[in-house]
Each structure stands twice: as C-alpha cells, then as structure tokens.
Design a protein around this motif. Structure first.
Motif, PDB file in Angstrom:
ATOM      1  N   ASP A 284      55.080  15.033 107.635  1.00  0.00           N
ATOM      2  CA  ASP A 284      56.281  15.824 107.882  1.00  0.00           C
ATOM      3  C   ASP A 284      57.057  15.967 106.570  1.00  0.00           C
ATOM      4  N   ASN A 285      57.145  17.204 106.059  1.00  0.00           N
ATOM      5  CA  ASN A 285      57.800  17.383 104.758  1.00  0.00           C
ATOM      6  C   ASN A 285      59.202  17.981 104.838  1.00  0.00           C
ATOM      7  N   TRP A 286      59.774  17.919 106.011  1.00  0.00           N
ATOM      8  CA  TRP A 286      61.067  18.581 106.208  1.00  0.00           C
ATOM      9  C   TRP A 286      62.127  18.120 105.195  1.00  0.00           C
ATOM     10  N   MET A 287      62.180  16.830 104.963  1.00  0.00           N
ATOM     11  CA  MET A 287      63.253  16.282 104.122  1.00  0.00           C
ATOM     12  C   MET A 287      63.117  16.688 102.653  1.00  0.00           C
ATOM     13  N   ILE A 288      61.944  17.132 102.238  1.00  0.00           N
ATOM     14  CA  ILE A 288      61.843  17.596 100.845  1.00  0.00           C
ATOM     15  C   ILE A 288      62.732  18.822 100.650  1.00  0.00           C
ATOM     16  N   HIS A 289      62.767  19.666 101.669  1.00  0.00           N
ATOM     17  CA  HIS A 289      63.642  20.834 101.579  1.00  0.00           C
ATOM     18  C   HIS A 289      65.106  20.413 101.456  1.00  0.00           C
ATOM     19  N   VAL A 290      65.452  19.348 102.151  1.00  0.00           N
ATOM     20  CA  VAL A 290      66.830  18.833 102.044  1.00  0.00           C
ATOM     21  C   VAL A 290      67.080  18.257 100.651  1.00  0.00           C
ATOM     22  N   ALA A 291      66.090  17.570 100.122  1.00  0.00           N
ATOM     23  CA  ALA A 291      66.257  16.910  98.824  1.00  0.00           C
ATOM     24  C   ALA A 291      66.395  17.913  97.687  1.00  0.00           C
ATOM     25  N   VAL A 292      65.737  19.058  97.827  1.00  0.00           N
ATOM     26  CA  VAL A 292      65.794  20.071  96.753  1.00  0.00           C
ATOM     27  C   VAL A 292      67.244  20.379  96.382  1.00  0.00           C
ATOM     28  N   GLU A 293      68.067  20.518  97.416  1.00  0.00           N
ATOM     29  CA  GLU A 293      69.463  20.892  97.169  1.00  0.00           C
ATOM     30  C   GLU A 293      70.216  19.838  96.359  1.00  0.00           C
ATOM     31  N   GLN A 294      69.774  18.612  96.429  1.00  0.00           N
ATOM     32  CA  GLN A 294      70.456  17.522  95.711  1.00  0.00           C
ATOM     33  C   GLN A 294      69.996  17.423  94.244  1.00  0.00           C
ATOM     34  N   CYS A 295      69.045  18.244  93.873  1.00  0.00           N
ATOM     35  CA  CYS A 295      68.484  18.144  92.510  1.00  0.00           C
ATOM     36  C   CYS A 295      69.259  18.997  91.503  1.00  0.00           C
ATOM     37  N   GLN A 296      69.368  18.451  90.318  1.00  0.00           N
ATOM     38  CA  GLN A 296      70.026  19.131  89.201  1.00  0.00           C
ATOM     39  C   GLN A 296      69.031  19.279  88.050  1.00  0.00           C
ATOM     40  N   PRO A 297      69.374  20.111  87.074  1.00  0.00           N
ATOM     41  CA  PRO A 297      68.526  20.169  85.879  1.00  0.00           C
ATOM     42  C   PRO A 297      68.358  18.781  85.266  1.00  0.00           C
ATOM     43  N   GLY A 298      67.119  18.462  84.900  1.00  0.00           N
ATOM     44  CA  GLY A 298      66.843  17.154  84.304  1.00  0.00           C
ATOM     45  C   GLY A 298      66.419  16.105  85.306  1.00  0.00           C
ATOM     46  N   ASP A 299      66.409  16.452  86.572  1.00  0.00           N
ATOM     47  CA  ASP A 299      66.016  15.475  87.601  1.00  0.00           C
ATOM     48  C   ASP A 299      64.497  15.450  87.800  1.00  0.00           C
ATOM     49  N   ILE A 300      64.053  14.356  88.409  1.00  0.00           N
ATOM     50  CA  ILE A 300      62.679  14.229  88.886  1.00  0.00           C
ATOM     51  C   ILE A 300      62.771  13.838  90.349  1.00  0.00           C
ATOM     52  N   LEU A 301      62.076  14.569  91.211  1.00  0.00           N
ATOM     53  CA  LEU A 301      62.119  14.256  92.639  1.00  0.00           C
ATOM     54  C   LEU A 301      61.070  13.182  92.940  1.00  0.00           C
ATOM     55  N   VAL A 302      61.516  12.131  93.634  1.00  0.00           N
ATOM     56  CA  VAL A 302      60.636  11.009  93.972  1.00  0.00           C
ATOM     57  C   VAL A 302      60.562  10.903  95.491  1.00  0.00           C
ATOM     58  N   VAL A 303      59.370  11.111  96.047  1.00  0.00           N
ATOM     59  CA  VAL A 303      59.214  11.202  97.503  1.00  0.00           C
ATOM     60  C   VAL A 303      58.248  10.130  97.992  1.00  0.00           C
ATOM     61  N   THR A 304      58.618   9.470  99.089  1.00  0.00           N
ATOM     62  CA  THR A 304      57.711   8.469  99.668  1.00  0.00           C
ATOM     63  C   THR A 304      57.710   8.589 101.178  1.00  0.00           C
ATOM     64  N   PRO A 305      56.542   8.513 101.808  1.00  0.00           N
ATOM     65  CA  PRO A 305      56.511   8.550 103.274  1.00  0.00           C
ATOM     66  C   PRO A 305      56.889   7.179 103.840  1.00  0.00           C
ATOM     67  N   THR A 306      57.387   7.173 105.059  1.00  0.00           N
ATOM     68  CA  THR A 306      57.817   5.920 105.685  1.00  0.00           C
ATOM     69  C   THR A 306      56.633   5.073 106.140  1.00  0.00           C
ATOM     70  N   SER A 307      55.454   5.672 106.231  1.00  0.00           N
ATOM     71  CA  SER A 307      54.215   4.889 106.323  1.00  0.00           C
ATOM     72  C   SER A 307      53.126   5.665 105.597  1.00  0.00           C
ATOM     73  N   PRO A 308      52.066   4.989 105.124  1.00  0.00           N
ATOM     74  CA  PRO A 308      51.133   5.647 104.207  1.00  0.00           C
ATOM     75  C   PRO A 308      50.530   6.934 104.758  1.00  0.00           C
ATOM     76  N   CYS A 309      50.442   7.964 103.940  1.00  0.00           N
ATOM     77  CA  CYS A 309      49.946   9.275 104.340  1.00  0.00           C
ATOM     78  C   CYS A 309      49.453  10.010 103.101  1.00  0.00           C
ATOM     79  N   GLU A 310      48.380  10.755 103.230  1.00  0.00           N
ATOM     80  CA  GLU A 310      47.863  11.516 102.088  1.00  0.00           C
ATOM     81  C   GLU A 310      47.949  13.024 102.311  1.00  0.00           C
ATOM     82  N   ASP A 311      48.708  13.465 103.286  1.00  0.00           N
ATOM     83  CA  ASP A 311      48.805  14.901 103.542  1.00  0.00           C
ATOM     84  C   ASP A 311      49.398  15.639 102.339  1.00  0.00           C
ATOM     85  N   GLY A 312      49.159  16.939 102.328  1.00  0.00           N
ATOM     86  CA  GLY A 312      49.660  17.778 101.239  1.00  0.00           C
ATOM     87  C   GLY A 312      51.086  18.236 101.500  1.00  0.00           C
ATOM     88  N   TYR A 313      52.028  17.362 101.199  1.00  0.00           N
ATOM     89  CA  TYR A 313      53.444  17.606 101.505  1.00  0.00           C
ATOM     90  C   TYR A 313      54.074  18.700 100.655  1.00  0.00           C
TER      91      TYR A 313
END
Lengths: 228, 228, 228, 228, 228, 228
Positions: C63-92
């Motif tokens: 489920d990649n819904w929260m990545i869309h939410v996180a995008v808005e919190q990003c500024q120039p110079g940031d790196i987005l760091v994403v982790t699933p709440t349990s292990p998953c290899e899907d193409g998020y």
C-alpha cells in the motif's frame, strides 16, 4: 511420459510486437495486477525490453537436455521460458544455445534457474531474465515436457501466452486476453504521460488524485513538529 | 596458533596468464565440472575477467587485520582470496587496500564477505568478486592464517592454485593440473567456436549432437496441440 | 491514529550539501561506525551519490498511499525515506512519484521495499536505493505516519537526519551531530588521500600502520612453505 | 472485479479421506513427481498428516479480509489454501479463524504467508503449513478472489483439488485424477513396505534394484584407498 | 571418470565412540574452532547426538543414485555424509535408504540437501542433519564419487574423518587428530563443568575470567542512567 | 568510547510480570501493531512464553565479550537483549552464560545472532529467541555498549522496555506505556475469549464482524462454479 507439444497457437504478431512499447509495470496494471513472475527474475544486462510468444520448457534439476528439444519448437518472435522441476541455480544456458535461438529469431530467454556466458550473451545482445548467473554445468540425462502449461517463478504460463520483460521483471498475458490488455496498456500509458506532465509541473498527487478527504476520513491528522 | 606461510609455489606464469583467455564456464567444464565457487560470488563491476595465482587469507568475522598481513605475501600476477572463519558481509576491503595490492601487481580480489568503496574500486579498475558491497567497517584485533588451504564459497583453495574469474563467477584450478586444464580449455574453446558457427547457421543441436534417438529411447513423444 | 508531522527541523543546508563529497564508508567511520542501513539496500543504478535531509514515511505492506502524503512534506534538498510496517518487496514507487519529487527538488529515495519503472528512473537520473526492483503494484487503502522516527533497514532514522547514499549503501547522521561528523569526515578523507598515496607507492600497511609488533605479540608465526 | 465462486465440486469423500493414509512423498511419486508445493511450506507442529479438498483464497499483502469470506465456502473435510497476491510473511491467521474453521469441520490450513497464535493452534490440534510464524497483524481493506485457481508456493491449485500434507510438505492432486493417484499410491506403498523389509534385512539396493551393470556401463570404477 | 574408494581407514573405534559424549561446540572449541559445517545443517528431530566415521558421497543435483552405491561402503559405526555437486534441496533420502543404513549399523546421515519421510525417520530414530525436508523425488541417471574428499556445507571432509553431530550442528575432526581432539574435549568439558558450577553460584564471569582490567584498558566506561 | 549504563529504570514489577499472561500477538495488537521484532527471531524450544525488563547489549561480530559485561547489569525479572553491530550468526551464548543469567534471576535471552548448547539450554529450561543455532565460537577482543538504545531485529529497544516473547516471536513495549498496553491487552484478551466462543459455535465472522455490506460495496461478487 514426457511430451513435446507442437504447433501451439500464438497471438496475432502485430499485437505481440506492440507490447514491447509498454513497460511490465504498465501491462501488469492494465490486466488487473496479475501475471507477474517473482521479483528474483532479473535481466542479466540493463536496459532490456522485449515482448514475444511463450514456448515453455521444463527441465530436470542440473539437466538442460530439454532446452535443445525446445529450440526446435521456437519460431521468430518467440521467447523461450524454462523452469526446472525443482529449484536449481545451475548454468543451464550459454552462448551456444543463444546462437541457436538467435538463428531462429527468438527474442530472449526467461530462465527460472541460472545461465552462464553472461559476458558473451551481453555482447550478442541476447536478453535473458534469470534467477542466477552461474558457470555450473548441467548433464543431458532426463526428459521432461515442452509446450505444456508450467509454473515459472510463481506464475502459471501457457504455451503461446504473451511475455513482456523489462528492467522491472517479467509479466505474462494470456493469449486470448492479449488484444484487450494491449488496448488497456495503451490507454494507461497515454493517461500516465499526461499525469506525469502534471506532477512534473508541481501539482501534488494529493490534489490531483483527490486523496485529501479520504485520508481525513480514515483519521489522518496533521500536527506540527515538537522538539528542539 | 596462526601462521603465515611464505614462499608458496605458483604455477608457471605463462600458463597462469593464458587462462585469462578462457571463460570460467570453459575452464570449469575443461576440468570436469569441479572447482567452482558458489553463485553468490559476483563481480562488483562488469565485464571483468582475470586469472592469477591464489594467495589465501583467513579473517575473523568483522576483522580485516590479516588482509594487511596477506598483502605482503602477494606478488605480481597474484589474486588475493579471502574468507571469514564464519559468515560475514562486512566491508573488509576498500580503496586503500586496493592501492596496496595494485602497487604489488596483484590482479584482483576474491572476497567471501563484503567490500566497500565500490565506486572508487570501479574507477581504479581493480576487479573484485564478493558476497556483498557494504560500507560496514571492521576491526583489527584477531589473527588467523595466511597461505593455508581454505574453503571459500564452498570451494577448497590451496595457496598457489590458479584462479580464473569472470562475469559467470570464480573457478579454482589446482596448481599441478594447470597445464593440463589449460590445454583442455583451449581444445574446448576451439570446438565451441566451431559449434557456435554451426548452430548460428541454423542447424539444430538435436541433429548436431545426435540427440533424437536417445530422446526417443527415453520415451519422449511429439504430439500436436489440442485446444482452441 | 496516524499523524503527519509538519515543519520538521533540518540541518544547515551547507552542511547537508557538503556531505555529498564524502563516501558512505567515510561518513560511517567518521561517526564511529554507526548509522548504516542493511546491506540489502542497493542503488538501482551506479554510480550514484547524494546527501540530503530525511523526510520519513511509513507505509502498509502492499500500500503506497502514504508516499503521496509524504511528497507534500518534502522540500528542495530532501531525501524521502520509506519503510513498510512489515517486510514487503512490492513496487511502491515509479516514475510518476519520481516526477513529483523531482519537481520539489527532492534528491532521491531510500525505499525499504521495491520500486518499479527502473529504466525510466535511470533515464530521469532520479537516484533510488531499494530492497528490490519489482513491477508489483500497490493499493491505496491504509494510512500510517509521516515524519515520525522509523526503523528502516535496521537503522533508526529521525525526520531531519542527514542521509548520505552511494554505491556502498546508505548511512544516517543525526541532525545535531551533522556538523561534527562532517568535520571528521573531511579530516578522515584528507588522511586517507595521503595514506592511499603512500600505499600506492608500495609501502606496506604492516609497516605504515605499525602492525608487526602487535601481530607477533598475538602469536602470529611466519613459516616457509613445505610440500612439493 | 473480485469473485467468490460457490458450490465448487469436490472429489469423492471416501477417496479424499483415504489419501490421509499415504505420505506426501508417496503421493507425489505416485502421480509422476508433480504437484508439490515449495519446500518452505512447513508444518507449525510435527507430526501432522491430513488430506482434504482445497478451498482456495487470495489475499492482498498484509490484509486477511478475504479469509473471513473463504471460511463461509468451507465444508467438513476441506482444507483452506491461502496465498497472498505478492509475497508476505504477516500473521494472517490465528486462533479465532481456526475456531471458525474447526466449527465447520475444516481439517487444516495451507498458508503461503505467516500465521500467529502458534502455541494455541498447537493446543487446539489445528494443523497448519505456512511460510512463517509471525505475530504481525493484518488489515481488512482489500478484496480478492475465493475459489479461483491460484498459484500457491509454486504450485497451481484448483478449488476442489485434493490436498495431502504431512511432515515432508504439501502436495496437490487434481480432482479428476484423485481416484487414479490414490490407487497408485496404494500400490506404491505396498511395494515400499516389501522393499523396506528386504533392505532392512541387509540386502543391498545395488543388488535389489539391479544397479551394478548400469553403473559400470556409465563408467563407475572401484579403487582401493591409497594413502596413509 | 567417477570412482568408489574402498577400504578407507577409520579412526580407532573407542575414540570415535567416545566423541558422542561431547557436544559439537565443545569439540569445535577443543580443536581450535575449525571443522564446523554451515549453520543451515539442522537435525530433523531433537535432541539428537551421534559420532561416527565419515563415508563421503557426491551426488548430482536431483539424482540420488550414488547414495545406493555409498551404502555398500558403510560399516557399523559410520555416518554417511552426502553433498550435491551444485546446491539442491530435493528429497534425496527417505525411509528405504534409512532401513538399508540401519541394517548396516550406520549411525546417521549428514545430507547437504533435502530428505523426506521425516515422520518415519523420526519414528525409526534414525538421526539426520539436512538443509531441508522436502518430498521432491530424485532420478538415478548420473554417477559421481564415493569416499573422495568433499566440501560439504562449507567444510572439507575426508573419508574416515570423525563426525560429531548434535542439536548445535555438525563438526568434522581429522582422523589423525581424533585422539588429541578427544583428549582436549574431555579436558574442556571437565573445566566447563567446574566453571558452570561457579557461575551458577552467582560469581560473575567478569571476575572469574578476570576481564575487568582488560575492559578498562580498552576504554570501557561505566556511567549512570540519565533520563526520566 | 563504549559505555555501560548502570541503574536503568524498569517498569513496575507487577506490570512486567502480568504481561506473561498475554501472547505476543495480543500485546502487539493492543499497542497498535508496533514493537514487533523480525520474524526470523525464533524460540529454540517450544512452547516458551516470558515477559521481563530489557537489558540491552551490543556485541561486535564474532565477539561475545560484552555479554559478560551485560550479565552484571541484570536483575531478577530481566531479559537480556543482545544484537551484533553487523549481522552475524555465530554461537555467542551457551550453557555457561545461561547458568550465570539464571543465577541472577534472568528470565530469558533475545539474541539477534546465534546461540549454542541448544540441547542443554532446553534441559535447563532457559528460554532463548535467536536468529540461529550454531556451534561457531566467538572471541573476546572488542568492546561495545551496554544499556544504550539498540535496534534489534528491526525494532528499536530501550533499556528498561518490557519484552514479551512467545512462540509467535518477540514484542517490545515502552516502559512508560507498559501499564496502558497491559490494560488494553487484558481488554483485548477478554474480548477475544468471547469472540472465540461465538466463532467456535459456528457463527460466521462475516456476520459477527458485519463485513457483508462493506465487501459488497467494494465490489465483491458471488458466482456459481462453472465447469465440469
């Protein structure tokens, strides 16, 4: 008894070929998120992107005899799909078999085991997706089936199915669904080009996709950072 | 007690060097399908292809001290082969040790653990086959053996053995067998060049290798596709 | 309840940017061998080398819904760091989300799961470190937290921490330690340049680092090869 | 669109039940070495040995909603077979779902993911074969199919197929083949009982199976140990 | 050419038998922390604890023919050690072969692959250490060597070596070192019994082993918890 | 510099002890599905179920020196939680250290690496959750921290946190949250007992949880089996 099934049907050539314009992720989405092989199937060089009709081949562990049998069943535009009857990472396939397949117009190999001669295959521009690159040799002692339905890397594949493979992995489309999935892939791609333009311009996905209300309804809260 | 064995014998330089013309798969076949290291040993960049004489080195888990000891035992034309005494993926080796080895004419590293500074090693054109690329540092507290026989990635390696490594993995040839295996590698390669020509021209392996009778005797049946 | 933490503090921009001159191995050593993410986090293309401020994002498996939410919190110079709440290899994550992030000046993605559209991401020169490349799609049904502390690939990461990523992996530096670690990285790098020069000239590490006495004290013996 | 297929056909109850007298290895051999699930599918307690008719169920990663739907489709003598649409080890199933299934006469669970409440399931004597035991919870947000053909742990399974599971793993027998495979299993078992008696008495397999000539023909040589 | 080496030497029976009184960890320590097989070699039931003389056997992947050949080379007090020539998890060994081995007084099996009939082997009390339990069958087509040196699970094993196996794994002792290692194992065990008594009484290892000064010299500091 | 933090705070003993009545899955759910260690952490014998206060300990790879230091910091009711600074499966812990811990009233060990003497630990009834059982020995050369926050098996653990471990794995509860999470665990358990009764009686979860409408709204269709 093992069998070689001859004269399998294939999808219309124009349709099979057209799939090469669409990525595996697009095709996988277009057909409802089914048909994907396991993530351990990786291209031996990148980038690589092909589509073709599946010729399926079973092999015994550590035994590549049946690949020689399968070669004869291949036609121009085909992709050979090979899976061992139990897991194995031996190097079933190298430059000689690739030379054979290329002489028949075969577009690539999906190998649920290992391949070798990786440097030569790369020079030859013969694309391969495999579980491993490993020099380990194989014997020629045990027979198995060609062009019967197989499970390869977690995915059921029928002979004549359309295979699409790129840097993201490998997807299988049922022969009879090919035209419909191609159409949906085209539509999806067209939509994504437009969406990418919008997102590149800076509009947020949250707004573009209209997620804000649904997120709020689920209980998502925005708070300010507290701390030093 | 740990020892450093000095003045190990090596195979004739001309023979060692000549192996670099033959792929790992060819050498592995030429010596009867033995000597291969495990498939997880992968080059950090591709293509890469070297041959050389093994200097063997044990290290404790998370401790790269003995690599510094092993460097002194290396001569031009050598390949350093390192294995931890229990499995570890730490970054035992980086650009400083590579600089040391290159200054001594060492041709590459076979590391049954991790390496780091992968980008710099690639720029330096210092070839490495390893289990992992990982920045994790190591300590210098525990001694072990240099130039004793080791098991590395599932393969027994004696100091002075000939190592051949390419994109397909790593193979080890016993020092005393080197001349014979080289000759067989040359013969095999010559034969394969010819076979590849024939297969490229479209002749089937089934016919070229004469498999049809033996396949029929095993019970392989050819049937026509039935279905819609 | 899930939260999105806004207005997180970041380290001084000049400091964050300066880290891109230092490799992950150097930074990891400079801060005392802590902060490294697990070795399975690999760049989708090489070479790649970035530094930036962490925006952290949890996602549900598949489920990649929260990545869309996180995008808005990003500024120039940031790196987005994403982790699933349990292990998953899907193409998020694929090219559309990359387009969004690039439009905001985000420097890259650290994804403790899978990504897709790898060929396009490579063309776009959007650097990604991930556990897998896999076309498998995700849904948008479950919420989680943005900009809370997360454990990603075995490493605790706070929002606003400095992330450095290169071909050796990914390291995290605490925001308040950033200036000090940068200084030590610079000092270490300067020293290593000099050491590399010395080792390249042929001086042994055994002598340069003064290891011989300590090795002898531990009981290391030098013996001559015995055998034929 | 997701569907729940109702009123699936099942094999004759007497046949399904009779399979529980035969081990997975026996049944797998009897039907020509096909139908086996991957080796990572292990019983949560041992010994365990069941046979039953498959009710198949897909689930989204990290989402066990559809198991609740599948329960209603289960009858006495069934075995529930669940697979996620992409790999996941979350704890999809615990004692509450087991209570539901037991109340319906279901004989066990084949779970291509994780289960939890392992201690309670063991006390309840509800047999489970799974990929993992893991307390990780799941959500109920995404629908999928019940009683459609699935690929589970590398094996294609149709609803109504006969499942046999014991300490060696899990095997699937096609519904229409069930009577024939049962007969061959019985014959094989009878033969093996006799063979075991003979081998237990000390007669060598080499002689009993008549291997000596064929081994010699392959080139096997007997030599005496040389050395000290 | 493949060979069966006959009449291998074995260590003194009294010595071989006496090793069964000492755990694998003890023997491994007593001989200087060498000789251990990889951690993936696990007993199929616990507890289990045996010692014996190694009869070594290579097998092709998916082919158990040579095990039948090796059986004939086994004597009372032996342990059969089998390794495939490339990695494989098939079920090479079941109750029939166990019956054969038991009739010859063989004490157990070390199988660097899979075994099947696990429930029956457990009932028969025939101890097995293996990489997997898997019902997958094997063929009988390819020959290999018996009683030559092999690398099994990362460890070099000569025929006639002493094998000790328990719940902690498997260790190999060279035949000629057996008497010495047994003596050191006995000494170590005696010392450990005493140490365990002391530590059970509450004396700290820090004091008993005299670690405090050395820890302080390394720079270990004791501080009080600060926080709420 | 490495430190040993002394006099860490612990949660109220009655609360810590009461957690042993609740399963890991229950506690994990009760605190909102956080705090779980990775699924590879398995008990060395089953069943096992403990709760206690965490004493945390870092160790270098292949080096168990700091465990001896950590023992002194343990009190009755504690659980020792050990993690290596990079991944390692060596046998860090055996019966002697267990004797020490038991003499201090320690309830068990959470070891993110290997342990040995598994048979003796089982006899002693000293519960251990670990990544591996492996006889491989360790050295005593490198210091690290005791009672600092650690990431163990993917989970952040503070000294003094409450650890609960059973057959499903290991969960960590923050010290200050312990009372609240205990209460919620009790409530959840009470509810589950009741639910289990209802489901055991045959009422469907579909009805009991009221899922039918929401499933229909998502688009789930019920169809009849078509086929032969």
């Amino acid at each position: 008894m093992s069998v070689v099934v001859q004269n399998i049907p294939r999808a219309d050539k124009a349709i099979v070929d057209a799939f090469a314009d669409y990525g595996v992720a697009t095709v996988h989405e277009a057909q409802g998120r089914v048909g994907l092989l396991a993530s351990y199937m990786r291209p031996i060089y990148r980038p690589a992107h092909i589509s073709g009709s599946a010729v399926t081949c079973e092999v015994a562990p550590g035994d590549n005899w049946m690949i020689h049998v399968a070669v004869e069943q291949c036609q121009p535009g085909d992709i050979l799909v090979v899976t061992p009857t139990s897991p194995c990472e031996d190097g079933y396939f190298g430059d000689l078999l690739a030379a054979s397949l290329m002489s028949r117009g075969v577009r690539g190999l999906i190998m649920n085991a290992g391949v070798r001669d990786a440097a030569v295959l790369t020079e030859m521009k013969f694309p391969v997706w495999s579980k491993a690159i490993f020099a380990q040799g194989t014997v020629k002692e045990t027979i198995a089936n060609v062009n019967t339905p197989i499970v390869c890397a977690g995915q059921l594949i029928y002979p004549g199915d359309v295979i699409v493979a790129d840097d993201d992995g490998v997807v299988c489309v049922r022969r009879k669904d090919a035209a419909g999935v191609l159409k949906k892939s085209q539509e999806r791609e067209a939509k994504e080009v437009k969406t990418r333009e919008i997102l590149s311009s800076g509009q947020l996905g949250l707004d573009y996709y209209g997620f804000r209300d649904r997120l709020a309804a689920k209980g998502l809260k925005y708070v300010d950072y507290e701390g030093d």
